[in-house]
Design a protein around this motif. Structure first.
Motif, short mmCIF file in Angstrom:
data_model
loop_
_atom_site.label_atom_id
_atom_site.label_comp_id
_atom_site.label_asym_id
_atom_site.label_seq_id
_atom_site.Cartn_x
_atom_site.Cartn_y
_atom_site.Cartn_z
N ALA A 137 58.54 39.50 48.44
CA ALA A 137 59.07 40.61 49.23
C ALA A 137 58.06 41.18 50.20
N ILE A 138 56.75 40.93 50.01
CA ILE A 138 55.76 41.47 50.93
C ILE A 138 55.44 40.49 52.05
N GLY A 139 56.13 39.36 52.10
CA GLY A 139 55.93 38.41 53.18
C GLY A 139 54.54 37.80 53.17
N GLY A 140 53.93 37.75 54.36
CA GLY A 140 52.60 37.16 54.49
C GLY A 140 51.47 38.14 54.32
N ALA A 141 51.76 39.36 53.91
CA ALA A 141 50.70 40.36 53.71
C ALA A 141 49.83 39.99 52.51
N ARG A 142 48.56 40.31 52.59
CA ARG A 142 47.64 40.08 51.49
C ARG A 142 47.60 41.31 50.58
N ARG A 143 47.30 41.05 49.31
CA ARG A 143 47.33 42.13 48.34
C ARG A 143 46.02 42.20 47.57
N MET A 144 45.43 43.41 47.51
CA MET A 144 44.23 43.65 46.73
C MET A 144 44.60 44.53 45.54
N GLN A 145 44.36 44.02 44.34
CA GLN A 145 44.64 44.78 43.14
C GLN A 145 43.47 45.72 42.82
N VAL A 146 43.79 46.81 42.13
CA VAL A 146 42.80 47.83 41.79
C VAL A 146 42.65 47.84 40.27
N ALA A 147 41.44 47.53 39.81
CA ALA A 147 41.21 47.47 38.36
C ALA A 147 41.25 48.85 37.72
N ASP A 148 40.65 49.83 38.39
CA ASP A 148 40.59 51.20 37.88
C ASP A 148 41.30 52.11 38.87
N PRO A 149 42.38 52.79 38.47
CA PRO A 149 43.11 53.64 39.42
C PRO A 149 42.26 54.73 40.05
N THR A 150 41.21 55.17 39.37
CA THR A 150 40.36 56.22 39.94
C THR A 150 39.46 55.70 41.06
N GLN A 151 39.40 54.38 41.22
CA GLN A 151 38.55 53.77 42.25
C GLN A 151 39.37 53.22 43.42
N GLN A 152 40.55 53.73 43.62
CA GLN A 152 41.38 53.22 44.71
C GLN A 152 40.71 53.44 46.06
N HIS A 153 40.02 54.56 46.24
CA HIS A 153 39.38 54.82 47.52
C HIS A 153 38.28 53.81 47.83
N ARG A 154 37.60 53.31 46.82
CA ARG A 154 36.55 52.30 47.03
C ARG A 154 37.17 50.98 47.48
N VAL A 155 38.30 50.62 46.89
CA VAL A 155 38.97 49.38 47.28
C VAL A 155 39.50 49.49 48.71
N MET A 156 39.92 50.67 49.11
CA MET A 156 40.38 50.86 50.49
C MET A 156 39.25 50.60 51.48
N ILE A 157 38.08 51.14 51.21
CA ILE A 157 36.93 50.90 52.09
C ILE A 157 36.52 49.43 52.04
N GLU A 158 36.57 48.83 50.86
CA GLU A 158 36.22 47.41 50.73
C GLU A 158 37.16 46.53 51.55
N ALA A 159 38.43 46.89 51.59
CA ALA A 159 39.39 46.11 52.37
C ALA A 159 39.03 46.11 53.85
N VAL A 160 38.58 47.24 54.37
CA VAL A 160 38.20 47.32 55.78
C VAL A 160 36.92 46.52 56.05
N GLU A 161 35.96 46.63 55.16
CA GLU A 161 34.66 46.01 55.41
C GLU A 161 34.67 44.50 55.21
N ASN A 162 35.52 44.01 54.30
CA ASN A 162 35.44 42.59 53.94
C ASN A 162 36.54 41.71 54.52
N HIS A 163 37.71 42.27 54.82
CA HIS A 163 38.85 41.41 55.13
C HIS A 163 39.44 41.62 56.51
N MET A 164 38.83 42.44 57.33
CA MET A 164 39.18 42.62 58.74
C MET A 164 40.69 42.80 58.95
N PRO A 165 41.27 43.83 58.34
CA PRO A 165 42.71 44.02 58.53
C PRO A 165 43.02 44.80 59.81
N GLU A 166 44.24 44.64 60.28
CA GLU A 166 44.74 45.48 61.36
C GLU A 166 45.56 46.65 60.78
#
Length: 520
Positions: free
Chosen positions: A269-298
């Motif tokens: 249902a998400i098509g060709g979008a990539r998905r990053m899972q979050v191991a610890d819900p309290t660290q969602q903000h860190r995964v958000m920054i990691e997504a920008v720095e490592n995977h060059m999203p638009e």
């Protein structure tokens, strides 16, 4: 009731037989063809009963003809040319994988739902220890009990073993589905309740904001709404549309695997979008920054922004030139402005002290509330209902609300034929429909008479004298009317205050004190 049939081979076979029998696709020819019905041997098995006899789909078992007919009449699950079923909002339900959710339920809970007339509208199943299982449906107030026997520890334990591992937020999923299983635990960590929520992949909601996506520069969007209004469903479809139709590099930060489904392979249902899972819900903000720095999203999509760290991460991402699409809990824009944790999403609010000339020019007090900075999300959409949205230009709306004005917003609704209707209206938290519904039941709120004397509109002030005063009661006979009819202390204060102001009132207080000492 019409349900989705996952076995496409049966669907093709049914069309071929209809064409061979009549060579036509009109309604009269369809009625003449013996219709095929499907019924359940379990939630994963179908048995096809045709006019020529019984067939097996390779997974189910044969049933006798009488039993098949009885189950088919109960379930009334018809073979459709398409596996998609339109719902009341004009959208199209593509898949809900409801069979996988029913399989984890105890038999006493599953059986009533298999042939339920409102199966397509099932929202969630509630199982609490010692209570009867309950099903909740879209558009209904309250729930429906499924069985008279209460839920036991064995029922909860069996259901918990069939789902994935519960995370730190007490949420789990079913592999390759969008369903969400939430647990309630006691102090010892034992599961005493389960909320099994149905996850559906829906297409059609994107039509409500299709014009916003066609702009040369896609703005960041924040969807605001109460739980269960469909925020996650919308951003899931946005992920598919932006990645497949607009060819954007989309990354989903999926904290509870609710957007992309449970398991390592994301849901189609998400098509060709990539998905990053979050191991610890309290660290969602860190995964958000990691997504920008490592995977060059638009585009980055995040669900349920709820902490100050996540709001700060959203601002950091927006200032780096990445488009954000997120959701937050709340019904109205004012809720977001008054929320100190999330107010930064709309620019934040601060108190400013104006000079005398500026305050006189504005016609306001010297201390006023103003927006602190540019909004992280230029557009906020209030999802009041699934087909009733209110779109804000955030900076204009926030500035207007802070000075007590009503901004102009765009209301988007879906018409009778599914067409999106856009209308510019003055913003009002309480709509006319809500106000009419309140006054319809206003008899329940009886606060007594509120009529006002036409000659004296302030006559209600005179009734304040009837309120008992503790000090006057303790003063005894000195404060009350004496036998000779002389003036009371209240009359003295009233008369003196008009003659001598504060000085006269002070003399009366001295006399009262002297009278008290003499009485002692």
């Amino acid at each position: 009731m019409r349900a989705r049939i996952s076995t496409r081979s049966w669907k093709r076979q049914g069309r071929e037989e209809a064409k061979a029998a009549h060579g036509s696709r009109d309604n009269a020819a369809r009625k003449a063809v013996p219709r095929k019905r499907y019924t359940w041997t379990s939630t994963e098995r179908f048995v096809c009963n045709a006019a020529a006899g019984e067939k097996e789909d390779g997974r189910g078992a044969f049933k006798d003809e009488e039993k098949v007919q009885e189950d088919a009449n109960a379930a009334d699950i018809w073979l459709e040319e398409d596996c998609r079923v339109p719902n009341q909002d004009g959208c199209v339900v593509v898949s809900d994988d409801l069979d996988a959710l029913l399989d984890i339920l105890p038999p006493k809970v599953m059986q009533p739902l298999v042939a339920h007339s409102r199966r397509d509208e099932l929202l969630e199943v509630i199982m609490d220890l010692g209570r009867r299982p309950e099903a909740r449906f879209l558009g209904s107030v309250g729930g429906e009990f499924l069985h008279d026997e209460p839920i036991s520890h064995e029922d909860l334990l069996t259901a918990s073993r069939k789902v994935g591992q519960f995370g730190g937020d007490n949420r789990a999923g079913i592999t390759s589905t969008l369903h969400r299983i939430s647990a309630i635990r006691n102090r010892g960590g034992v599961v005493v309740g389960l909320t099994c929520r149905v996850g559906r992949a829906v297409t059609g909601h994107i039509d409500m904001i299709r014009d916003m996506l066609d702009t040369p520069v896609l703005p960041s969007l924040l969807f605001l709404g109460r739980p269960g209004v469909g925020k996650t469903t919308v951003i899931r479809e946005l992920a598919r549309t932006l990645s497949d139709d607009f060819h954007k590099r989309v990354v989903i930060v999926d904290t509870s695997n609710e957007i992309g489904g449970d398991g390592d392979v994301p849901h189609p249902a998400i098509g060709g979008a990539r998905r990053m899972q979050v191991a610890d819900p309290t660290q969602q903000h860190r995964v958000m920054i990691e997504a920008v720095e490592n995977h060059m999203p638009e585009v980055i999509i995040v669900d349920e922004i709820g902490t100050e760290a996540e709001a700060l991460a959203c601002r950091t991402i927006a200032e780096r030139g990445v488009i954000l699409i997120g959701t937050a809990h709340g019904q109205y824009l004012e809720n977001l402005i008054k929320n100190p944790t999330l107010s930064d999403l709309v620019g934040g609010v601060q108190t400013v002290t104006l000079g005398d000339d500026e305050a006189r020019f504005r016609g306001t007090q010297k201390s006023v509330m103003e927006r602190k900075a540019l909004a992280t999300f230029p557009i906020v959409i209030e999802m009041r209902e699934r087909s009733h949205w209110v779109a804000h230009l955030v900076e204009q709306s926030v500035d207007a609300l802070l000075v007590g004005k009503r901004p102009i917003v765009q209301m988007r609704t879906r018409g009778a034929k599914g067409k999106v209707v856009k209308e510019k209206i003055p913003y009002d938290v309480c709509t006319e429909d809500d106000e009419a519904e309140f006054f319809k039941h206003s008899e329940a709120f009886d606060f007594g008479s509120t009529s006002v004397d036409e000659e004296d509109p302030y006559s209600w002030v005179q009734r304040l004298g009837n309120i008992p005063d503790k000090d006057s009661e303790q003063s005894g006979s000195f404060m009350s009317m004496n036998d000779s009819g002389s003036s009371t202390d209240s009359d003295m204060f009233h008369n003196v205050s008009r003659r001598g102001g504060k000085r006269g009132a002070r003399k009366v207080r001295v006399r009262v004190a002297q009278g008290k000492r003499r009485s002692r």
